[in-house]
Design a protein around this motif. Structure first.
Motif, mmCIF file in Angstrom:
data_model
loop_
_atom_site.group_PDB
_atom_site.id
_atom_site.type_symbol
_atom_site.label_atom_id
_atom_site.label_comp_id
_atom_site.label_asym_id
_atom_site.label_seq_id
_atom_site.Cartn_x
_atom_site.Cartn_y
_atom_site.Cartn_z
ATOM 1 N N GLU A 50 103.647 96.118 1.691
ATOM 2 C CA GLU A 50 103.768 95.007 0.751
ATOM 3 C C GLU A 50 103.296 95.528 -0.602
ATOM 4 N N SER B 125 102.663 95.071 -4.917
ATOM 5 C CA SER B 125 102.293 94.099 -5.940
ATOM 6 C C SER B 125 103.461 93.871 -6.894
ATOM 7 N N LEU B 126 103.350 92.845 -7.723
ATOM 8 C CA LEU B 126 104.389 92.577 -8.717
ATOM 9 C C LEU B 126 104.548 93.764 -9.656
ATOM 10 N N ALA C 8 106.355 96.366 -7.876
ATOM 11 C CA ALA C 8 107.708 95.907 -7.557
ATOM 12 C C ALA C 8 108.703 96.279 -8.643
ATOM 13 N N VAL D 93 113.964 96.970 -1.251
ATOM 14 C CA VAL D 93 112.907 96.043 -1.630
ATOM 15 C C VAL D 93 113.379 94.662 -1.199
ATOM 16 N N TYR E 7 112.423 90.374 -0.843
ATOM 17 C CA TYR E 7 111.552 89.276 -1.268
ATOM 18 C C TYR E 7 112.072 87.951 -0.725
ATOM 19 N N SER F 288 106.564 85.332 0.372
ATOM 20 C CA SER F 288 106.387 86.656 0.993
ATOM 21 C C SER F 288 106.342 86.652 2.516
ATOM 22 N N SER G 185 108.160 94.935 0.788
ATOM 23 C CA SER G 185 108.312 93.526 0.416
ATOM 24 C C SER G 185 107.394 93.227 -0.766
ATOM 25 N N ILE G 186 107.796 92.260 -1.567
ATOM 26 C CA ILE G 186 107.044 91.906 -2.770
ATOM 27 C C ILE G 186 105.993 90.854 -2.439
ATOM 28 N N TRP H 77 106.550 85.936 -8.816
ATOM 29 C CA TRP H 77 107.340 86.574 -9.873
ATOM 30 C C TRP H 77 107.543 85.597 -11.035
#
Length: 126
Positions: free
Chosen positions: A17, A19-20, A23, A76, A78, A82, A102-103, A110
């Motif tokens: 997983e 982070s933004l 991402a 990726v 999303y 999550s 995954s985000i 986001w």
């Protein structure tokens, strides 16, 4: 008996997983960005370049898509917050995909961070 929360927690522990902040770079390097929400959620707004592949159809759509058949592609994933993305990433790993992330926080995080999304143009009635 496991709950949905238990399954999501387990999936998050078994998958990557990001982070933004991570991402944004991962999306640039990815071969595909998958939105595993439902069609109505996607239509209301999504990340630029995302391909809709609802969680409930993931295994079938992946199996039917020659463009996504290579197991070494960078993916990726999303969803809204999550949970579905973690489950999707876990499923993809079980299918043999090697580079799935995954985000964290999903679409909601986001948007809350003020990052760009694609939204349908609203009709003008003037």
């Amino acid at each position: 008996m496991k709950t949905a929360h238990d399954l999501v927690t387990q999936a998050k522990n078994m998958t990557q997983e990001i982070s933004l902040h991570e991402a944004e770079q991962a999306m640039l390097a990815a071969d595909v960005l998958l939105d595993v929400r439902e069609a109505d959620e996607y239509a209301a707004g999504h990340l630029r370049g995302a391909v809709l592949m609802p969680r409930g159809l993931l295994e079938f759509k992946l199996s039917a898509s020659p463009a996504l058949s290579a197991r070494d592609i960078k993916v990726v994933v999303y969803c809204k917050t999550s949970g579905r993305a973690a489950l999707a990433a876990q499923t993809m790993q079980a299918m043999g995909y090697l580079n799935v992330a995954s985000i964290a926080g999903g679409y909601d995080a986001w948007v809350a961070a003020g990052k760009a999304v694609v939204r349908p143009e609203q009709p003008s009635y003037e």
